[in-house]
Design an enzyme around this catalytic site. Structure first.
Site, PDB file in Angstrom:
ATOM      1  N   GLY A 306       0.990  -1.155  -0.025  1.00  0.00           N
ATOM      2  CA  GLY A 306      -0.101  -0.067   0.081  1.00  0.00           C
ATOM      3  C   GLY A 306       0.956   1.083   0.117  1.00  0.00           C
ATOM      4  N   GLU A 307       0.449   2.312   0.559  1.00  0.00           N
ATOM      5  CA  GLU A 307       1.096   3.453   0.721  1.00  0.00           C
ATOM      6  C   GLU A 307       1.338   4.400  -0.703  1.00  0.00           C
ATOM      7  OE1 GLU A 307       4.721   3.132   2.539  1.00  0.00           O
ATOM      8  OE2 GLU A 307       4.144   1.846   4.293  1.00  0.00           O
ATOM      9  N   GLY A 308       0.742   3.795  -1.668  1.00  0.00           N
ATOM     10  CA  GLY A 308       1.101   4.368  -3.024  1.00  0.00           C
ATOM     11  C   GLY A 308       2.652   3.879  -3.575  1.00  0.00           C
TER      12      GLY A 308
END
Length: 353
Positions: A306-308
């Site tokens: 996640g987190e981009g």
């Protein structure tokens, strides 16, 4: 549009290479050119926005092996520059914004994050809707506003990340309601769930699905989002919608971001035209989700952070696609002899200097 598509395809095919030799980079160059309606597209100030929010269900520990407090701890890690997304954004010269969409923590207002907490986490959707429709609409509106502000800083390429313990469960519920796939297929391990925890997660989410009769909300994206979503997912929905409305390149990250896209697509039917899919997450249902959307991800790295992070890694590839379109020589400009024969024979092209 069809005329521009043909113009772009002609430019791509006339570069000093066999047709199709750059694979997905050629598809990206075509797509970005169509988004910007030009044969000379650009990637300007590529940006990642990470939305953080907590989920009421996570406080019970039924769907998550890590405590809810990790969400706030990770936001502080983003601020300190210690997370993977910080490393990748620094390496590739990407702007990064971190948004408190609804973390169950009181952050120091002086911290360099965007402070827009809707509430200190959503409600527990095992007992009631995660948020009110009004809260959901407020989160969507702020996501839109955030993108408008970024666009005015001359950004035309944006990706979205998230942080929120329990948000793979929200994504699984959204996916199941929209795609019709079973909870068993949609629910994955998230942040390291073991076999017993995964079974508890699946049974819990089946109870949630039945409680709220989510199958009836497939055509009501706002109510579905309000019922089982998170504030960070709702803000992503608004952000994606605004990016499409402003003809921006949208770089779609992993499982959570794609669940937001499932909602956003219903609010903006032309959404997929603007989306480049960064990677296929190692979260088990992401491949099915991408297939449902007809998407071709750029990367397969076994990531599920996640987190981009996937979007950040894909942005340099998008830049490469644009650069070859703008800077690579054509057969004419390079004075290539026997170009057509070389293409047909798929042999090395010989450039006369």
């Amino acid at each position: 549009m069809n005329n521009m598509r043909q113009k772009l395809q002609d430019v791509i095919d006339n570069k000093t290479k066999p047709q199709g030799a750059l694979g997905l980079l050629e598809d990206i160059a075509l797509q970005v050119g169509l988004i910007q309606n030009t044969t000379s597209p650009s990637v300007i100030s590529p940006t990642i926005v990470v939305f953080a929010g907590d989920h009421g269900i996570a406080a019970k520990g039924l769907v998550n092996p890590f405590p809810q407090a990790v969400t706030a701890q990770m936001v502080l890690n983003f601020v300190a520059g210690g997370a993977a997304i910080n490393v990748f954004c620094k390496q590739h010269n990407l702007q990064l914004f971190v948004v408190d969409a609804g973390v169950n923590f009181d952050f120091d207002p002086r911290l360099p994050i965007v402070h827009n907490k809707i509430a200190k986490g959503t409600a527990n959707y095992l007992e009631q809707a995660a948020m009110t429709v009004e809260q959901c609409k407020e989160a969507i509106a702020f996501g839109k506003l955030m993108v408008e502000r970024i666009r005015h800083n001359n950004c035309n390429c944006i990706g979205f990340g998230e942080m929120g313990i329990g948000n793979t469960s929200a994504a699984a519920l959204i996916m199941s309601a929209i795609t019709g796939q079973s909870i068993e297929l949609c629910a994955g391990r998230g942040t390291g769930t073991n076999d017993a925890q995964l079974q508890t997660k699946i049974e819990t989410l089946k109870d949630v699905f039945a409680l709220h009769q989510l199958q009836t909300l497939k055509e009501d994206p706002i109510q579905l989002l309000a019922t089982v979503g998170g504030f960070e997912i709702a803000m992503m929905v608004g952000a994606m919608t605004a990016a499409a409305e402003n003809d921006m390149i949208i770089v779609v990250d992993g499982f959570i971001a794609t669940s937001a896209l499932l909602i956003a697509q219903q609010l903006h039917p032309d959404m997929l035209r603007y989306c480049i899919f960064a990677h296929q997450s190692n979260e088990q249902a992401h491949a099915t989700m991408l297939h449902f959307l007809g998407a071709k991800p750029l990367l397969h790295l076994g990531m599920r952070l996640g987190e981009g992070t996937g979007a950040a890694l894909a942005m340099p590839l998008i830049q490469s696609a644009v650069n070859f379109l703008n800077q690579m020589a054509s057969f004419e400009s390079a004075s290539v002899s026997g170009a057509k024969q070389a293409e047909r024979a798929d042999v090395e092209l010989i450039i006369n200097n």
